[in-house]
Scaffold this active site. Structure first.
Site, PDB file in Angstrom:
ATOM      1  N   HIS A 230      -9.003   4.591  -0.506  1.00 43.15           N
ATOM      2  CA  HIS A 230      -7.848   3.748  -0.519  1.00 43.15           C
ATOM      3  C   HIS A 230      -7.529   2.970  -1.590  1.00 43.15           C
ATOM      4  O   HIS A 230      -7.350   1.798  -1.620  1.00 43.15           O
ATOM      5  CB  HIS A 230      -7.628   3.225   0.849  1.00 43.15           C
ATOM      6  CG  HIS A 230      -6.312   2.723   1.116  1.00 43.15           C
ATOM      7  ND1 HIS A 230      -5.037   3.012   0.316  1.00 43.15           N
ATOM      8  CD2 HIS A 230      -5.824   1.595   1.723  1.00 43.15           C
ATOM      9  CE1 HIS A 230      -4.183   2.129   0.839  1.00 43.15           C
ATOM     10  NE2 HIS A 230      -4.613   1.400   1.682  1.00 43.15           N
TER      11      HIS A 230
ATOM     12  N   CYS B 256       0.788  -1.108  -0.059  1.00 45.07           N
ATOM     13  CA  CYS B 256      -0.140   0.036   0.024  1.00 45.07           C
ATOM     14  C   CYS B 256       0.820   1.287   0.027  1.00 45.07           C
ATOM     15  O   CYS B 256       0.267   2.268  -0.123  1.00 45.07           O
ATOM     16  CB  CYS B 256      -0.957   0.075   1.252  1.00 45.07           C
ATOM     17  SG  CYS B 256      -2.068  -1.222   1.306  1.00 45.07           S
TER      18      CYS B 256
HETATM   19  N1  COA Z   1     -16.671   2.878   4.546  1.00 43.35           N
HETATM   20  C1  COA Z   1     -18.031   3.422   4.305  1.00 43.35           C
HETATM   21  N2  COA Z   1     -18.693   2.761   3.429  1.00 43.35           N
HETATM   22  C2  COA Z   1     -18.333   1.684   2.952  1.00 43.35           C
HETATM   23  C3  COA Z   1     -16.895   1.091   2.908  1.00 43.35           C
HETATM   24  C4  COA Z   1     -16.192   1.866   3.989  1.00 43.35           C
HETATM   25  N3  COA Z   1     -15.001   1.482   4.098  1.00 43.35           N
HETATM   26  N4  COA Z   1     -16.815   0.068   2.147  1.00 43.35           N
HETATM   27  C5  COA Z   1     -18.226  -0.087   1.592  1.00 43.35           C
HETATM   28  N5  COA Z   1     -18.807   1.047   1.927  1.00 43.35           N
HETATM   29  C6  COA Z   1     -20.278   0.866   1.811  1.00 43.35           C
HETATM   30  C7  COA Z   1     -20.534   0.871   0.033  1.00 43.35           C
HETATM   31  O1  COA Z   1     -20.657   2.258  -0.693  1.00 43.35           O
HETATM   32  C8  COA Z   1     -21.952   0.276   0.164  1.00 43.35           C
HETATM   33  O2  COA Z   1     -22.878   1.212   0.566  1.00 43.35           O
HETATM   34  P1  COA Z   1     -24.313   1.261  -0.402  1.00 43.35           P
HETATM   35  O3  COA Z   1     -24.977  -0.103   0.071  1.00 43.35           O
HETATM   36  O4  COA Z   1     -24.910   2.564   0.074  1.00 43.35           O
HETATM   37  O5  COA Z   1     -24.037   1.341  -1.842  1.00 43.35           O
HETATM   38  C9  COA Z   1     -21.959  -0.634   1.435  1.00 43.35           C
HETATM   39  O6  COA Z   1     -20.970  -0.329   2.372  1.00 43.35           O
HETATM   40  C10 COA Z   1     -21.569  -2.188   1.146  1.00 43.35           C
HETATM   41  O7  COA Z   1     -20.308  -2.172   0.202  1.00 43.35           O
HETATM   42  P2  COA Z   1     -19.744  -3.356  -0.244  1.00 43.35           P
HETATM   43  O8  COA Z   1     -18.574  -3.098  -1.343  1.00 43.35           O
HETATM   44  O9  COA Z   1     -20.623  -4.442  -0.551  1.00 43.35           O
HETATM   45  O10 COA Z   1     -18.791  -3.685   1.178  1.00 43.35           O
HETATM   46  P3  COA Z   1     -17.924  -5.036   1.502  1.00 43.35           P
HETATM   47  O11 COA Z   1     -18.723  -5.667   2.701  1.00 43.35           O
HETATM   48  O12 COA Z   1     -17.875  -5.743   0.305  1.00 43.35           O
HETATM   49  O13 COA Z   1     -16.738  -4.421   1.792  1.00 43.35           O
HETATM   50  C11 COA Z   1     -15.189  -3.896   3.520  1.00 43.35           C
HETATM   51  C12 COA Z   1     -16.355  -3.808   3.106  1.00 43.35           C
HETATM   52  C13 COA Z   1     -14.823  -3.011   4.918  1.00 43.35           C
HETATM   53  C14 COA Z   1     -14.849  -5.236   3.861  1.00 43.35           C
HETATM   54  C15 COA Z   1     -14.079  -3.561   2.508  1.00 43.35           C
HETATM   55  O14 COA Z   1     -14.117  -2.226   2.227  1.00 43.35           O
HETATM   56  C16 COA Z   1     -12.678  -3.562   2.838  1.00 43.35           C
HETATM   57  O15 COA Z   1     -12.033  -4.868   2.693  1.00 43.35           O
HETATM   58  N6  COA Z   1     -11.914  -2.477   3.135  1.00 43.35           N
HETATM   59  C17 COA Z   1     -10.540  -2.476   3.791  1.00 43.35           C
HETATM   60  C18 COA Z   1      -9.675  -2.629   2.545  1.00 43.35           C
HETATM   61  C19 COA Z   1      -8.228  -2.928   3.148  1.00 43.35           C
HETATM   62  O16 COA Z   1      -7.965  -3.870   3.727  1.00 43.35           O
HETATM   63  N7  COA Z   1      -7.333  -2.009   2.330  1.00 43.35           N
HETATM   64  C20 COA Z   1      -5.986  -2.204   2.775  1.00 43.35           C
HETATM   65  C21 COA Z   1      -5.529  -1.747   3.923  1.00 43.35           C
HETATM   66  S1  COA Z   1      -4.077  -1.822   4.328  1.00 43.35           S
END
Ligand code: COA
Length: 388
Positions: free
Chosen positions: A335, A83
């Site tokens: 991100h 990252c």
């Molecule tokens: N913050 C706020 N809202 C979020 C979000 C976040 N981080 N991620 C997704 N959403 C919202 C989406 O816009 C969607 O909203 P909607 O229903 O109004 O359209 C809803 O939440 C569901 O989104 P979805 O894409 O299905 O979420 P998900 O459950 O597949 O993924 C996480 C959510 C948190 C698991 C995913 O964003 C993730 O893995 N984040 C971490 C990424 C990471 O590890 N990066 C590297 C770091 S070192």
């Protein structure tokens, strides 16, 4: 050693870009940066990207992007540091200019994550952890950060509400940034009501899976003058630091110290000749809310265990003593992993030129810091940027 100044900056909004491919985003951001600098050619290209081979089955990004941008037979290469790829690519570009090897360099950060199934995206991100000792046992980045968050709260007596304040601050700023993915203010209650992803990390403690690209143009002050770029646009890459830590979290002496960030920050502050107190704003790597707290401590802004206290006291807001995530940070701007360090750089450039959107401009900003974390703190870059 020569000086390096950023003379152009460009980006595309962070989003789920169903209509733009990786190459479309990268070329658009690159051409925006070149337009901003008023140039039509560069000597070389450095691409910050973490995992295009996994996410979109495309490697060799140097050739891909230089070719599609019509840059001719220039040297072009991908820089990978998980990252922190974007921050590292900015450093490689600045180093090429400082060394005298290249005069005008383009740096593009790009990542296209949303074409992958969510479970695959989680696995590709975890490739930056220790494959044998973490990934093999099912540890994802969300899970590893959940362990860190739990320990941080226990050790220093913080609540989930305390850490939620970092997300609230990020969204308050990101709401005013047209390039941010989530442009709405949220409250602590919003964070607390969001579902757990890996207890105690909730949806709103985490940065999203998303797509984006950002770019900067780096040259020397002499060349910038020759190219006719007005001085008000120049931002000096005043200090750079990079360091690694154990790739496996379990091998760390202290889970709650980002040692690589401390070392990288000391190098960057030393090179720039500044102290943390002189820095006007900090773009820290808040992939998870607890990482913002640990970063403030590693950067010497807060004492150990007191990073979250700064959020409680309101010191991290635009009008606080230590503004962070001025354009929304990873939580609200988004991100797109390998692109994030370049987004942070573009945002710092806008702040230092006085071109940040209304309501999130840090008044009279002269010095800004960007900190970009790879893995759970295993590969970290810190850059200090200064208005010329
Ligand atoms: N913050 C706020 N809202 C979020 C979000 C976040 N981080 N991620 C997704 N959403 C919202 C989406 O816009 C969607 O909203 P909607 O229903 O109004 O359209 C809803 O939440 C569901 O989104 P979805 O894409 O299905 O979420 P998900 O459950 O597949 O993924 C996480 C959510 C948190 C698991 C995913 O964003 C993730 O893995 N984040 C971490 C990424 C990471 O590890 N990066 C590297 C770091 S070192």
């Amino acid at each position: 050693m020569r000086k390096a100044v950023i003379i152009g900056a460009g980006m595309v909004p962070v989003s789920e870009h169903w209509k733009l491919s990786l190459r479309d985003m990268a070329v658009e951001a690159l051409l925006n940066a070149m337009d901003d600098a008023g140039i039509d050619k560069v000597d070389s290209l450095y691409v910050g990207n973490m995992a295009s081979g996994s996410f979109v089955e495309q490697e060799n990004l140097g050739a891909l992007i230089a070719d599609w941008a019509g840059l001719g037979h220039i040297p072009a290469v991908k820089v990978e540091a998980a990252c922190a790829s974007g921050g590292a690519a900015v450093q490689e570009g600045a180093k090429a200019v400082m060394s005298g090897l290249e005069d005008v360099v383009a740096v593009v950060g790009v990542e296209k994550m949303t074409d992958a199934w969510p479970s695959d995206a989680t696995r590709y991100l975890a490739y930056a952890a220790d494959a044998d000792w973490e990934l093999f046992h099912g540890a994802s980045f969300v899970a590893l950060n959940a362990l860190i968050m739990r320990l941080y709260m226990k050790e220093y007596n913080y609540t989930e509400e305390d850490l939620a304040l970092f997300a609230v601050n990020a969204h308050a700023n990101g709401a005013k940034n047209p390039y941010a993915m989530f442009r709405r203010p949220i409250s602590v209650e919003t964070v607390m009501k969001s579902p757990y992803v890996a207890d105690p990390v909730k949806l709103f403690d985490a940065s999203p899976v998303c797509d984006g690209s950002a770019a900067v143009i780096i040259t020397t002050p002499e060349k910038a003058k020759e190219l006719g770029v007005p001085k008000e646009k120049w931002v000096e890459v005043a200090g750079m630091g990079r360091a690694i830590d154990t790739i496996n979290l379990a091998n760390r002496e202290d889970f709650l110290t980002l040692t690589a960030a401390k070392i990288a920050a000391e190098r960057a502050y030393g090179m720039a000749g500044v102290t943390p107190k002189e820095v006007d704003f900090f773009e820290v790597h808040d992939a998870f809310t607890v990482m913002a707290a640990l970063s403030l401590e590693a950067l010497g802004v807060a004492k150990k265990g007191e990073g979250a206290k700064l959020a409680r006291e309101g010191q991290i807001a635009i009008d606080g003593d230590y503004p962070i995530q001025t354009m929304g940070g990873l939580k609200s701007r988004g991100h797109p992993v390998g692109a994030t360090g370049v987004y942070q750089t573009v945002e710092a450039v806008l702040q230092l030129r006085g071109e940040a959107p209304e309501g999130i401009q840090v008044p009279d900003a002269e010095i800004g810091l960007t900190q970009n974390i790879g893995g759970t703190g295993s590969n970290i870059t810190v850059n200090v940027l200064r208005r010329v």
